[in-house]
Design a protein around this motif. Structure first.
Motif, PDB file in Angstrom:
ATOM      1  N   ASP A   1       3.989   4.579   2.714  1.00  0.00           N
ATOM      2  CA  ASP A   1       2.925   4.194   3.653  1.00  0.00           C
ATOM      3  C   ASP A   1       2.046   5.408   3.965  1.00  0.00           C
ATOM      4  O   ASP A   1       2.542   6.484   4.270  1.00  0.00           O
ATOM      5  CB  ASP A   1       3.559   3.654   4.944  1.00  0.00           C
ATOM      6  CG  ASP A   1       2.538   3.088   5.911  1.00  0.00           C
ATOM      7  OD1 ASP A   1       1.377   2.871   5.504  1.00  0.00           O
ATOM      8  OD2 ASP A   1       2.897   2.856   7.085  1.00  0.00           O
TER       9      ASP A   1
ATOM     10  N   ARG B   1      -1.642   1.376   2.820  1.00  0.00           N
ATOM     11  CA  ARG B   1      -1.632   1.445   4.280  1.00  0.00           C
ATOM     12  C   ARG B   1      -1.012   0.143   4.775  1.00  0.00           C
ATOM     13  O   ARG B   1      -1.642  -0.908   4.715  1.00  0.00           O
ATOM     14  CB  ARG B   1      -3.052   1.621   4.832  1.00  0.00           C
ATOM     15  CG  ARG B   1      -3.637   2.945   4.446  1.00  0.00           C
ATOM     16  CD  ARG B   1      -4.951   3.294   5.128  1.00  0.00           C
ATOM     17  NE  ARG B   1      -5.396   4.560   4.613  1.00  0.00           N
ATOM     18  CZ  ARG B   1      -4.886   5.748   4.967  1.00  0.00           C
ATOM     19  NH1 ARG B   1      -3.932   5.805   5.883  1.00  0.00           N
ATOM     20  NH2 ARG B   1      -5.322   6.863   4.418  1.00  0.00           N
TER      21      ARG B   1
ATOM     22  N   GLU C   1      -0.460  -1.222   7.520  1.00  0.00           N
ATOM     23  CA  GLU C   1      -1.197  -1.995   8.518  1.00  0.00           C
ATOM     24  C   GLU C   1      -2.269  -2.872   7.883  1.00  0.00           C
ATOM     25  O   GLU C   1      -2.558  -3.963   8.365  1.00  0.00           O
ATOM     26  CB  GLU C   1      -1.884  -1.033   9.487  1.00  0.00           C
ATOM     27  CG  GLU C   1      -1.480  -1.229  10.923  1.00  0.00           C
ATOM     28  CD  GLU C   1      -2.263  -0.263  11.812  1.00  0.00           C
ATOM     29  OE1 GLU C   1      -1.606   0.412  12.593  1.00  0.00           O
ATOM     30  OE2 GLU C   1      -3.518  -0.192  11.695  1.00  0.00           O
ATOM     31  N   GLU C   2      -2.854  -2.361   6.803  1.00  0.00           N
ATOM     32  CA  GLU C   2      -3.925  -3.124   6.140  1.00  0.00           C
ATOM     33  C   GLU C   2      -3.378  -4.122   5.136  1.00  0.00           C
ATOM     34  O   GLU C   2      -3.881  -5.244   5.034  1.00  0.00           O
ATOM     35  CB  GLU C   2      -4.879  -2.174   5.413  1.00  0.00           C
ATOM     36  CG  GLU C   2      -5.717  -1.336   6.370  1.00  0.00           C
ATOM     37  CD  GLU C   2      -6.426  -0.185   5.655  1.00  0.00           C
ATOM     38  OE1 GLU C   2      -6.574  -0.250   4.413  1.00  0.00           O
ATOM     39  OE2 GLU C   2      -6.799   0.783   6.347  1.00  0.00           O
ATOM     40  N   CYS C   3      -2.374  -3.733   4.367  1.00  0.00           N
ATOM     41  CA  CYS C   3      -1.982  -4.577   3.235  1.00  0.00           C
ATOM     42  C   CYS C   3      -0.773  -5.466   3.527  1.00  0.00           C
ATOM     43  O   CYS C   3      -0.557  -6.449   2.822  1.00  0.00           O
ATOM     44  CB  CYS C   3      -1.727  -3.724   1.989  1.00  0.00           C
ATOM     45  SG  CYS C   3      -0.210  -2.758   2.031  1.00  0.00           S
TER      46      CYS C   3
ATOM     47  N   ARG D   1      -8.840   2.241  -5.401  1.00  0.00           N
ATOM     48  CA  ARG D   1      -8.375   2.195  -4.002  1.00  0.00           C
ATOM     49  C   ARG D   1      -9.125   1.168  -3.158  1.00  0.00           C
ATOM     50  O   ARG D   1      -8.713   0.874  -2.034  1.00  0.00           O
ATOM     51  CB  ARG D   1      -8.425   3.588  -3.376  1.00  0.00           C
ATOM     52  CG  ARG D   1      -7.290   4.456  -3.895  1.00  0.00           C
ATOM     53  CD  ARG D   1      -7.136   5.773  -3.157  1.00  0.00           C
ATOM     54  NE  ARG D   1      -6.011   6.533  -3.712  1.00  0.00           N
ATOM     55  CZ  ARG D   1      -6.060   7.241  -4.840  1.00  0.00           C
ATOM     56  NH1 ARG D   1      -7.186   7.302  -5.531  1.00  0.00           N
ATOM     57  NH2 ARG D   1      -4.986   7.874  -5.280  1.00  0.00           N
TER      58      ARG D   1
ATOM     59  N   GLY E   1      -8.875  -1.765  -3.674  1.00  0.00           N
ATOM     60  CA  GLY E   1      -7.964  -2.912  -3.600  1.00  0.00           C
ATOM     61  C   GLY E   1      -7.152  -3.158  -4.856  1.00  0.00           C
ATOM     62  O   GLY E   1      -6.042  -3.666  -4.801  1.00  0.00           O
TER      63      GLY E   1
END
Lengths: 307, 307
Positions: free
Chosen positions: B46, B51, B53-55, B164, B166
């Protein structure tokens, strides 16, 4: 709700994808692939399995390998190759990665294990070291935890409890001892005690579909367990049953193997102690008190809470 | 002083214990054991590789497996079993471990990979997931990065740079593409582009003892790389050469294989682009500008600093 590690792993074993390429999957000390290859995979982390500030990177690296060698020993196997994935704290002291790998390599070299690959990363988190070890089973094939039978002798190597005083960092994986057990005769079940004798005995019993009687007076209690008991308010036996990180072997042996190995002894004079016997499933897990009375064995030991 | 990951790994490869049980050790995409078994071992963390929190945990788990499948693809192999060591944040949301393993298992199932073991831990640090994947080489044996020869065509799958945004989370490991390349003819060298085409080409050239000419105008630049260039002040080519996390294949192919695969195409219509050629060692690494002039290829890409 968070689950215990044991519940989580049990549920995973039921639902993760399987394949004919894997003979023994989730749930034993190591997996057994189709051709017999053993694969163990354990991670150690700063603050949980060691305190980097106290022990330094070399002992952390050594432990990361040692816990995996203990898993291979618990399968009656010989380790061949190690793979090391590092999460290094970006702000760590210069040379820490080299020191870590040197500590690991010294133990690897002593056991003829090649360091054959891995992955090097740095991050803002604390040190974590994941090691995978491959190995080959001994002449009797992989020794699983699921083969214990009623009447087997339960025996443990070494002395238990209080490992966190230091032994958890410097223990010797019981590879030679496991090999000697298998050379002495049939071994019905074998595992290493990583989370405490009570919990690991319960795992063996569950996997084998048996019960067990554990004789409190026979459990080999380490000097460190006695030391810990002086300040913890718990008994030395309690420490021996539940502290975990002993990395000793727990074996279920037919009487003939027990008697053979008692004559020859284990390599290096490692103690092997008869601590009880395997019983039929219906009898459950019983702790036999020194006065001869029995009580249900409280199954507790070290378990991670799983978010 | 801190070392670069490349220097650290090079030094490790020279001094770690070896054994006859390992045919190919540190330095390729995966190790090759004595009986041909492939072993890849990569960790994702992480804040570094995703991240959370995002993914969310499912995509993190998927990526942890995918990067290892990409390594097996880069050896021309078929993955068989995965081993997953988890360092879970103790305060993580309930169900995160299940979600993570389900994300991982879905990708595993699609590629016929068993989840055969691992280790579950919780701690005060962020999420880290170390995965080891075993596999079997294809009919041509393991495809190493060290076999490139002068005159080989350099070819890459897909489009590069800007991952990065996605793609690094959801990419498809190029297992079928690698198999198709090997079916088309000899493959002299193969690796996956994890740290950027420039750096990974340099790794192939170094391992093979060759030079290379990379034609700037031919490098397949992704739409995300063009997007990133609009705000980064760097060129789209720069992103394609150095961003990393592409997980595309870079191959050194004899002309006959290149022509055969150009006729058949790759599975699923994945693009394969000729980006240059392998040259003798003395010619070094050259980036050919669109105007035909050459300049030394700047070898840069994603590298961890190693404390």
């Amino acid at each position: 709700m968070a689950a215990s590690e044991r519940e989580f792993v049990r549920a995973l074993a039921a639902r993760m994808p399987r394949s004919a390429a894997v003979r023994v999957g989730i749930g034993d000390d190591a997996a057994v692939l189709g051709d017999g290859l053993l694969v163990a995979c354990d991670m150690v982390m700063d603050g949980t399995h060691f305190r980097l500030e106290e022990c330094g990177p070399a002992r952390a690296g050594r432990k990361a390998l040692a816990v995996n060698l203990s898993d291979i020993a618990a399968m009656g196997g010989r380790p061949e190759a190690a793979f090391v994935a590092l999460a290094l704290p970006a702000g760590g002291p210069a040379g820490m990665a080299d020191a870590l790998m040197d500590g690991l390599a010294a133990l690897a070299a002593r056991h003829g294990v090649a360091v054959a690959g891995g992955d090097t990363n740095s991050w803002e988190g604390p040190l974590a070291v994941a090691v995978t070890v491959t190995g080959r089973p001994g002449p009797r094939g992989p020794l699983l935890r699921s083969g214990a039978r009623g009447g087997d002798v339960l025996a443990v190597t070494g002395a238990l409890g209080g490992s966190r005083a230091g032994r958890h960092l410097d223990f010797e994986p019981r590879l030679a001892e496991a090999e000697a057990l298998a050379a002495a005769g049939e071994v019905h079940a074998l595992l290493d005690i990583s989370d405490g004798l009570a919990l690991d005995l319960a795992r063996m019993a569950e996997a084998s579909g048996v019960g067990a009687r554990l004789e409190a007076a026979r459990v080999p209690v380490s000097a460190e367990a006695r030391g810990a008991a002086r300040s913890s308010g718990r008994t030395p036996l309690d420490h021996a049953l539940g502290d975990g990180e002993d990395f000793e072997l727990l074996a279920a042996l037919p009487l003939a193997t027990w008697e053979a190995v008692r004559r020859t002894g284990l390599p290096g004079g490692t103690p092997l102690t008869r601590v009880g016997e395997v019983t039929p499933l219906a009898q459950g897990l019983v702790l036999v008190r020194p006065d001869g009375g029995g009580e249900p064995l409280e199954v507790r030991g070290w378990q991670h809470r799983v978010p």
